[in-house]
Design a protein around this motif. Structure first.
Motif, short mmCIF file in Angstrom:
data_model
loop_
_atom_site.label_atom_id
_atom_site.label_comp_id
_atom_site.label_asym_id
_atom_site.label_seq_id
_atom_site.Cartn_x
_atom_site.Cartn_y
_atom_site.Cartn_z
N ALA A 1 0.77 -0.98 -0.05
CA ALA A 1 0.03 -0.19 -0.33
C ALA A 1 0.97 1.46 0.27
O ALA A 1 0.53 1.81 -0.58
N GLU A 2 1.72 1.28 0.54
CA GLU A 2 3.22 2.89 0.33
C GLU A 2 3.42 2.61 -0.49
O GLU A 2 4.33 3.43 -0.82
N ARG A 3 3.22 1.59 -1.56
CA ARG A 3 4.45 1.89 -2.43
C ARG A 3 3.61 1.98 -3.89
O ARG A 3 3.88 2.19 -5.10
N GLN A 4 2.44 1.58 -3.34
CA GLN A 4 1.47 2.99 -4.32
C GLN A 4 0.95 3.97 -4.54
O GLN A 4 0.61 4.52 -4.92
N ILE A 5 1.56 4.40 -3.05
CA ILE A 5 1.22 6.09 -2.99
C ILE A 5 3.22 6.54 -2.92
O ILE A 5 3.08 7.23 -3.68
N GLY A 6 4.21 5.60 -3.69
CA GLY A 6 5.49 6.01 -3.25
C GLY A 6 6.87 6.42 -2.59
O GLY A 6 6.27 6.47 -1.99
N THR A 7 7.45 6.04 -3.23
CA THR A 7 9.08 6.55 -2.33
C THR A 7 8.75 8.30 -1.42
O THR A 7 8.28 9.12 -2.50
N ALA A 8 9.26 8.00 -0.62
CA ALA A 8 8.58 9.18 0.53
C ALA A 8 9.89 9.98 0.08
O ALA A 8 10.74 9.28 0.21
N SER A 9 9.40 11.33 0.19
CA SER A 9 10.45 12.44 0.42
C SER A 9 10.64 13.37 1.18
O SER A 9 9.41 13.33 2.59
N TRP A 10 11.36 14.11 1.58
CA TRP A 10 11.81 15.03 2.53
C TRP A 10 9.83 15.62 2.74
O TRP A 10 9.12 16.01 3.61
N SER A 11 10.13 15.90 1.26
CA SER A 11 8.30 17.04 1.06
C SER A 11 7.14 16.36 2.38
O SER A 11 6.22 16.89 2.28
N LEU B 1 1.93 -0.83 14.05
CA LEU B 1 2.36 -0.17 13.44
C LEU B 1 2.02 0.14 11.99
O LEU B 1 1.83 1.19 11.34
N GLU B 2 0.83 -0.53 11.51
CA GLU B 2 0.52 -0.85 10.15
C GLU B 2 -0.55 0.23 10.16
O GLU B 2 -1.75 0.13 9.00
N HIS B 3 -1.42 0.06 11.07
CA HIS B 3 -2.76 1.66 11.44
C HIS B 3 -3.03 2.61 12.03
O HIS B 3 -3.47 2.83 12.86
N MET B 4 -1.63 3.01 12.23
CA MET B 4 -0.85 4.56 12.87
C MET B 4 -1.62 5.46 12.14
O MET B 4 -1.82 6.97 12.29
N ASP B 5 -2.01 4.85 10.44
CA ASP B 5 -2.31 5.97 9.55
C ASP B 5 -3.97 6.50 9.99
O ASP B 5 -4.34 7.80 10.11
N PHE C 1 5.27 7.39 12.50
CA PHE C 1 5.06 7.24 11.74
C PHE C 1 5.06 5.94 10.26
O PHE C 1 5.33 5.39 11.65
N PRO C 2 4.54 6.03 9.15
CA PRO C 2 4.40 5.44 8.12
C PRO C 2 5.52 4.56 7.82
O PRO C 2 7.25 5.25 7.60
N LEU C 3 6.40 3.94 7.83
CA LEU C 3 7.29 2.87 7.77
C LEU C 3 8.23 3.43 6.13
O LEU C 3 9.25 3.48 6.49
N ARG C 4 7.74 4.43 5.42
CA ARG C 4 8.63 4.75 4.42
C ARG C 4 9.21 5.61 4.76
O ARG C 4 10.48 6.42 4.03
N ILE C 5 8.75 6.26 5.60
CA ILE C 5 9.21 7.97 6.61
C ILE C 5 9.71 7.93 7.75
O ILE C 5 10.23 9.20 8.82
N ARG C 6 9.72 6.43 8.24
CA ARG C 6 10.20 5.76 9.66
C ARG C 6 11.60 6.90 9.80
O ARG C 6 11.80 7.26 11.13
N ILE D 1 1.29 13.61 8.41
CA ILE D 1 2.35 13.34 8.83
C ILE D 1 2.86 14.35 9.40
O ILE D 1 3.51 13.81 9.88
N PHE D 2 2.44 15.73 9.06
CA PHE D 2 3.14 16.51 9.19
C PHE D 2 2.61 16.60 10.77
O PHE D 2 3.73 17.55 12.03
N ASN D 3 1.56 16.23 11.31
CA ASN D 3 0.83 16.77 13.00
C ASN D 3 1.71 15.69 13.36
O ASN D 3 1.82 15.61 14.74
N ARG D 4 2.33 14.29 13.69
CA ARG D 4 2.94 13.21 13.70
C ARG D 4 4.24 13.58 14.37
O ARG D 4 5.26 13.91 15.04
N LEU D 5 4.72 14.63 12.90
CA LEU D 5 6.27 15.24 13.00
C LEU D 5 6.57 16.26 13.97
O LEU D 5 7.14 15.98 14.99
N VAL D 6 4.89 17.29 14.18
CA VAL D 6 5.29 18.12 15.45
C VAL D 6 4.96 17.39 16.30
O VAL D 6 5.84 17.68 17.58
N LEU D 7 4.48 17.23 17.03
CA LEU D 7 4.34 15.47 18.33
C LEU D 7 5.60 15.93 18.47
O LEU D 7 5.66 15.36 19.80
#
Length: 508
Positions: free
Chosen positions: A260-270, A489-493, A425-430, A277-283
C-alpha cells in the motif's frame, strides 16, 4: 508463551541506551573530581598541593566539556535519519557503538601539554562519542519497535530507557568505587578520571559484538524486497515455525502495508509536510523538546553540584547521593514499563508532567528555606561546617523532592516519549521522521547542558523553569496527543487521520 527471544533482542539492542546512561553517570561525578578539574584548568592547585581554587575559566570549560557530547548527538541523529533506510537497523547500531567506543578512548587518553589543547582534545572525543549516541538514540528504539509484537511494543521499546537508567546507576557505582579507591591520591594523579572515562569503551565494544547474534528487522527486510529473509527472521522472533498461522498472518500484514505504501510512492522529505504526517512530526519534535525541558539531564549532569550546595559533604554528594538518585531512576522505570500497556501513553505523560512540576516547585521551596536558615551564604559553606538543625531538615526534604522528581520522570516521560516517537510514523518515512524528532531531543539537551552551569548563580530558583514546563507538558499532552496503545504500526495512519483520499493525492 513468554516471548523470551523478543526480550533478549530488546535488552541486547538497548545496550545502546546503556552507553548514553553510562556517559551521563560518569561525567556527573568526573566533573567534580579534583584531579580532573586540575588537569583541565577548572581549578588551580595551591602550593601545598592539596588546596584547590576555581579558575576564571571553570564554568566555560565545564559547559564545553559537558555539552560537546550532546552537540555530537545532533549530526549523528540527522545523519542516520537519512542513512537508516539504506544501512538497515543493525548496521546503524553497529556504526553508533563503534563511534561511541572510539570517542571514549580519545577522552581517556588525552595527553596534550597545554590546558586549551587538553580541553579541545576531550571535546573532540566527546563529540565523536556523542555522534555515536545520536545514531543509537534513533536506531535502537526504531529497531525494537519494528521487531516487537503489537501487545508488547510499548514495554519492549521502553527497555531502551530502562537501560539508560541502568547505565547511569552502574556508572555512578563505578565512580563511587574509583573515588573511594583513590581517596587521598595526589591532586595531580590522573588515573581516577582516565579510568572512569576509559571504561565506557567496554560496553560499546560489547554491543558491537552482540549484534552478530541479532536478526535484522523483518519490516525493513520486507521494505528492501528481501521477503524470504524477512519471513525467517519474523518466525525466529516469534519463536514459531514459518508456516504457523500467526506468523503467516503477521507476515501478510507487513506485506499488504508495504504494498500500500509503494502505491503511494517513495517517500521524500517534502512528504513530512503532508496532512496526517506533519502533525506526527510536530508531536515528535514537541514531545522531545518537552522531555529535555523537564530538566532531567541538567539534573543528571549537575546534581552533584546541587547536593554540595545543599550542605552535603562533597565526598557524599558525588557518591552516595548520586548513586541513590541513579537507583531511584532504575527502580521507577519498571512501573512505567508495566503501565505503558495498561494506562496507555497519554495518561502517563499527563501524570508525569504534573508530578514533576509539583516536586520541582517543592525543591525550589525547600532549598530556599535551607539557605534562609544558614548563618552564612550557601556559597560560603565549607567542608565539615556544622549545619543548623532546621536547615538540615530542609536539605533532606529538598533531596527527597529531587528523588521523587527523578522517579516521576523515570516512570513516565523517560520511556514513553521514545516509545511514542518510534511507533507513529509510516515505514516509508519512519527513518526521516524519527531522526528529526530525535534531533530535537539532542538540540535541546545541548542547549540545557551548555547554559546550566551559568544558571547556578540563581541558586534553587533555576529550577522554577522546570516546574513551569511540567505544567505546560501536561496541558499539551491532554489536548493534542492521541493515544496509540494497542494499535499496530500498520494502523497508525488511522490514529493520525491519514486518509485514503490523502494517500491518493500523494500517489497523484
Amino acid at each position: 508463551m513468554v516471548q523470551w527471544y523478543s526480550w533478549f533482542v530488546s535488552f541486547t539492542a538497548a545496550l545502546g541506551g546503556f552507553l548514553f546512561g553510562y556517559e551521563i553517570g560518569i561525567i556527573n561525578s568526573v566533573l567534580e573530581m579534583d584531579q580532573f578539574r586540575v588537569f583541565f584548568g577548572m581549578s588551580d592547585l595551591g602550593s601545598d598541593m592539596t588546596t584547590l581554587t576555581d579558575t576564571a575559566s571553570a564554568k566555560d570549560y565545564k559547559a564545553q566539556i559537558t555539552s560537546f557530547f550532546l552537540l555530537g548527538c545532533i549530526p549523528g541523529a540527522l545523519f542516520i535519519a537519512v542513512a537508516a533506510d539504506y544501512l538497515g537497523r543493525k548496521k546503524s547500531i553497529w556504526l553508533g557503538s563503534l563511534l561511541f567506543s572510539v570517542g571514549a578512548l580519545i577522552q581517556a587518553l588525552v595527553a596534550a601539554e597545554s590546558v586549551p589543547a587538553r580541553v579541545h582534545t576531550i571535546m573532540a572525543g566527546r563529540f565523536i562519542g556523542g555522534s555515536g549516541v545520536g545514531i543509537l538514540s534513533m536506531s535502537v528504539p526504531l529497531y525494537i519497535a519494528e521487531m516487537a509484537p503489537t501487545d508488547m511494543r510499548g514495554r519492549l521499546t521502553s527497555v531502551q530507557q530502562l537501560m539508560i537508567t541502568i547505565g547511569i546507576a552502574v556508572a555512578s557505582i563505578i565512580n563511587a568505587i574509583i573515588i573511594g579507591a583513590f581517596d587521598g591520591a595526589p591532586k595531580d594523579d590522573n588515573k581516577p578520571w582516565r579510568l572512569a572515562l576509559g571504561i565506557q569503551a567496554g560496553p560499546g565494544f560489547l554491543l558491537f559484538l552482540m549484534l552478530f547474534f541479532l536478526p535484522e528487522s523483518p519490516r525493513w527486510l520486507m521494505f528492501r524486497d528481501r521477503e524470504a529473509e524477512a519471513l525467517t527472521n519474523l518466525a525466529k522472533l516469534r519463536q514459531s515455525a514459518e508456516s504457523s498461522p500467526a506468523v503467516q498472518e503477521e507476515y501478510q500484514e507487513y506485506k499488504d502495508s508495504i504494498e500500500a505504501e509503494r502505491q503511494i510512492g517513495t517517500a521524500s522529505w517534502s512528504e513530512l509536510r503532508r496532512p496526517g504526517i506533519f502533525n506526527r512530526l510536530v508531536l515528535g519534535v514537541v514531545l522531545q523538546f518537552f522531555q529535555q525541558w523537564t530538566g532531567i539531564n541538567a539534573v543528571m549532569y549537575y546534581s552533584s553540584s546541587l547536593f554540595i550546595g545543599m550542605g552535603i559533604p562533597k565526598a557524599t554528594a558525588t557518591t552516595v547521593n548520586v548513586v541513590v538518585q541513579a537507583l531511584v531512576n532504575v527502580l521507577f522505570t519498571l512501573p512505567g514499563m508495566y503501565l505503558i500497556e495498561r494506562a496507555g501513553r497519554k495518561k502517563l505523560l499527563v501524570w508525569g508532567g504534573l508530578g514533576m512540576a509539583a516536586f520541582m516547585w517543592g525543591l525550589v521551596l525547600f532549598v530556599n528555606l535551607f539557605a534562609s536558615n544558614l548563618p552564612v551564604a550557601v556559597a560560603d559553606i565549607k567542608e565539615g561546617m556544622e549545619i543548623p538543625g532546621n536547615a538540615k531538615t530542609f536539605s533532606i526534604l529538598a533531596a527527597i523532592c529531587m528523588y521523587c522528581y527523578v522517579a516521576c520522570f523515570a516512570s513516565t516521560w523517560g520511556p514513553v516519549v521514545w516509545v511514542y516517537q518510534s511507533e507513529i510514523f509510516p515505514l516509508r518515512i519512519r527513518g526521516k521522521g524519527t531522526g528529526i524528532a530525535t534531533a530535537s531531543n539532542w538540540i535541546n539537551n545541548f542547549i540545557l547542558s551548555y547554559v546550566w552551569p551559568y544558571a547556578e548563580a540563581l541558586g534553587a530558583n533555576q529550577y522554577i523553569v522546570f516546574g513551569t514546563t511540567g505544567l505546560a507538558m501536561a496541558a499539551f499532552v491532554q489536548f493534542f496527543v492521541p493515544e496509540t496503545k494497542g494499535k499496530s504500526l500498520e494502523h497508525m495512519d488511522e490514529v493520525f487521520g491519514f486518509t485514503s483520499n490523502e494517500a491518493a493525492d500523494l500517489k497523484a
